[in-house]
Design a protein around this motif. Sequence first.
Motif, PDB file in Angstrom:
ATOM      1  N   HIS A  54       0.840  -1.184   0.603  1.00  0.00           N
ATOM      2  CA  HIS A  54       0.240  -0.308   0.445  1.00  0.00           C
ATOM      3  C   HIS A  54       0.884   1.192   0.291  1.00  0.00           C
ATOM      4  O   HIS A  54       0.253   2.124   0.382  1.00  0.00           O
ATOM      5  CB  HIS A  54      -1.093   0.136   0.817  1.00  0.00           C
ATOM      6  CG  HIS A  54      -1.686  -1.237   1.610  1.00  0.00           C
ATOM      7  ND1 HIS A  54      -2.229  -1.989   0.536  1.00  0.00           N
ATOM      8  CD2 HIS A  54      -1.949  -2.147   2.587  1.00  0.00           C
ATOM      9  CE1 HIS A  54      -2.688  -2.942   0.424  1.00  0.00           C
ATOM     10  NE2 HIS A  54      -2.811  -3.236   1.788  1.00  0.00           N
ATOM     11  N   ARG A 114      -6.356  -6.606   0.061  1.00  0.00           N
ATOM     12  CA  ARG A 114      -7.775  -5.727   0.123  1.00  0.00           C
ATOM     13  C   ARG A 114      -7.945  -5.726  -1.773  1.00  0.00           C
ATOM     14  O   ARG A 114      -8.386  -3.933  -1.268  1.00  0.00           O
ATOM     15  CB  ARG A 114      -8.357  -5.195   1.101  1.00  0.00           C
ATOM     16  CG  ARG A 114      -9.026  -6.503   2.424  1.00  0.00           C
ATOM     17  CD  ARG A 114     -10.681  -7.014   2.452  1.00  0.00           C
ATOM     18  NE  ARG A 114     -10.393  -7.728   2.965  1.00  0.00           N
ATOM     19  CZ  ARG A 114     -11.825  -8.592   3.170  1.00  0.00           C
ATOM     20  NH1 ARG A 114     -12.462  -8.438   2.781  1.00  0.00           N
ATOM     21  NH2 ARG A 114     -11.138  -9.085   4.582  1.00  0.00           N
ATOM     22  N   SER A 115      -7.219  -5.616  -2.063  1.00  0.00           N
ATOM     23  CA  SER A 115      -6.728  -4.748  -3.376  1.00  0.00           C
ATOM     24  C   SER A 115      -7.499  -5.122  -4.177  1.00  0.00           C
ATOM     25  O   SER A 115      -8.436  -6.145  -4.424  1.00  0.00           O
ATOM     26  CB  SER A 115      -5.162  -4.681  -4.257  1.00  0.00           C
ATOM     27  OG  SER A 115      -5.120  -6.144  -4.448  1.00  0.00           O
ATOM     28  N   LYS A 122      -7.977  -1.144  -2.302  1.00  0.00           N
ATOM     29  CA  LYS A 122      -7.173  -0.798  -1.397  1.00  0.00           C
ATOM     30  C   LYS A 122      -5.569  -1.596  -2.352  1.00  0.00           C
ATOM     31  O   LYS A 122      -5.223  -2.146  -1.896  1.00  0.00           O
ATOM     32  CB  LYS A 122      -6.972  -1.424   0.386  1.00  0.00           C
ATOM     33  CG  LYS A 122      -6.081  -0.881   1.001  1.00  0.00           C
ATOM     34  CD  LYS A 122      -6.169  -1.314   2.209  1.00  0.00           C
ATOM     35  CE  LYS A 122      -5.524  -0.647   3.407  1.00  0.00           C
ATOM     36  NZ  LYS A 122      -5.332   0.680   3.320  1.00  0.00           N
ATOM     37  N   VAL A 164     -11.827  -0.262  -0.839  1.00  0.00           N
ATOM     38  CA  VAL A 164     -11.701  -1.371   0.310  1.00  0.00           C
ATOM     39  C   VAL A 164     -12.415  -2.838  -0.774  1.00  0.00           C
ATOM     40  O   VAL A 164     -13.700  -2.909  -0.475  1.00  0.00           O
ATOM     41  CB  VAL A 164     -11.888  -1.614   1.441  1.00  0.00           C
ATOM     42  CG1 VAL A 164     -10.959  -3.022   1.717  1.00  0.00           C
ATOM     43  CG2 VAL A 164     -10.898  -0.002   1.916  1.00  0.00           C
TER      44      VAL A 164
END
Length: 775
Positions: free
Chosen positions: A13, A718-719, A646, A710
């Motif tokens: 992230h 959670r991408s 995310k 998300v």
Amino acid sequence: MNKQSDISLATLHVPTRHDSGPKHVTGTAEYIDDMVEPVGTMHAYLGLSTRPHAEILGMDFSEVLAAPGVIGVLTNDDVPGELDISSAHVHDEPLFANGEVHFWGQPIFAVIAETRDQARRAAHLAKVDYQDLPFFTDVRSAQAAGGQQVTKPLKLERGDVEAGLAAAPHRAKGAVAIGGQDHFYLEGQIALAVPGEDEDVTVHSSTQHPSEVQLIVAHALGIRQNAVTINVRRMGGGFGGKETQGNLFAVVAALAAKKWNRACKIRPDRDDDMSATGKRHDFVVDYDVGYDEDGKILAVDAVYGARGGFSADLTGPVTDRALFHCDNAYWYPAVRARSEPLYTNTVSNTAFRGFGGPQGMVAAERWVEDIAYALGKDPLEIRKANFYGTDTNNVTPYHQRVEDNIIHRVVEELEASSDYQARRQAVLDFNKSSAVLKKGIALTPVKFGISFTATWYNQAGALVHVYRDGSIHLSHGGTEMGQGLYIKVAQVVAEAFGVNLDTVKIMATSTGKVPNTSATAASSGSDLNGMAAWDACEQIKARMLTHAAKLYDAEEADCRWVTGGLDVGERHVPFAELAASAYMNRVQLSAAGFYKTPKIHWDRATGRGHPFYYFAYGASVSEVTIDTLTGEYTVDRVDILHDVGKSLNPAIDIGQVEGGFIQGMGWLTTEELVWDDEGQLRTHAPSTYKIPLASDVPPIFNVQLAEWSVNREPTIGRSKAVGEPPLMLAISVVEALGMAVASVADYAIAPRLDMPVTPERVLMGVERMRKARIS
């Protein structure tokens, strides 16, 4: 100082540069043609057909064999195993034309020589005797000839379409032609095969699907897969063009290498590459849509005719996915969509970024446009009126519920941040006072399903080693083609162990490391390989934690992974120290990870299922200016809001959104494929095929990720996938050009521009509007 110190602290992230970025800039990134060739390496070159459809009466290679440096000629007679190189496994694509050529540019033999130049020159000396046969190269002529199909069509149906159309107060009927596209990867097709002892052969292949190349080479050589190793360090672009199209080149190199027991390399010129390899499918979509006074769509009936080429390749799944996206972000109370995967005397078309989804979405936006102009409304108003709901009105044509719908918020936020309404009014005002220059603006949505519709491809493996000094070796089945997959999965591993990113060594993809891998395609590379790598890391971490608890006489519950290593009670054990200790105590520090996507299923026979794990969303606003005297135009401003969940790496993801949009803009505006009356592709070089340039990038280009998003599904971090969906954002350019053209007739007539919307098509559209206004 470590050369990678500037990225050493980056994990998930966090904006992190591409691992090969400095090498790309400095020219030190090694591609296959940069590799040191083994002593005695031979070179192969293809001989291509000069007829679009003909029977081969005879081939004379006497002058070829007498040419300087020629070692031999490969034909189908030299294939000891299976002749077929078909990705679809329907045995309809021979290595070389087998007695009959089906398109201009079809490979019919290969010359093997001491140098590439010698092989290339000799390939043109062959004398081939043809008996010409009837041919057709486009969708309409294929349909007129009876509509022979290269694979089984699909029908998606939900609701009573006939009743819906009959009851609709209004109907929109028409057809939209959607052009194809060449991949135009920077690195062309290439393969280098090195023979080994016994049956062994190692092939360095520029491919997105090493396991398939391994299988096809093994079948062609008549050996088992375990004797074939495919290696891929990186590709100079792929975009789907190296999912199946590398098979031919790898097989030719491997056949020659084993026949003469010398390494062999093959690299075609760009012209021959473009002539002999598949492209994005051209579509012609015929539609009949019923709607009411408010622009609400009541029923859709559409047929998607596609230029398939002479063999199946991936035409079946591509045309299936076009149907899966016939709705884009819109709910249809009744819908019937049918595919026509048509045989044509052209190279067999193949995967291309979006994989049929873009063509499906373009058609959906066309009838939305028709409805808007017929009702005198802003097309955005029609779009909003037909968006999928969240609790109801959320069932797709393939009967999957849309459970993660965020398109309303995405569009609402972009409409506000781009100042769409005020700018649209300014465009309308400008067009009233400007006689020559006309402007257009459009906001279009994207909803794109993520997963392979061939369910078995939704799996991945990874191999992770931790060495006694704490360094980590990472291998997985994904391939790197510039999209940043390697760095993302390395970030996953660094995050899992809590170590610096420079601790992780990213290894080349190899079938000898991770077997039975899926193609790096369908935007699923990070989803699949990231989860597989995480699984491998978790296995190793569990062993290391158990070892640490025993070594320091602690409960496992009192041990916890932290940045830099493991906390055991009050003691912190650095990762490298823990790795060395684990080695000395015979703890296994290697693991094979595996992942398969849950929840998905698909029954093609009934057209029902849950083929997509989740959906990615986005929206774009494009503003353009056209010259009504010449048809020339500029894309003045683009605003994008895109959903990647995310983000694993915002720097990479924003780059993917920007690049995808520009590539999509090229497909829809400048990249035109033209076949002449003799069946030859004329746009087979940079001189005649126009990809976007740096100067075509909009001067105002605002790209934002939906940072609040998300993924509701437990994907890696959670991408959400980012590879393909952004390409379809470029549809807003076409819609904006349509508005500018329609302004010539005071927006009373739908512009109906076919694609690509070249300046010529803009000018023809303007003339159509002028004539309509006069009449």
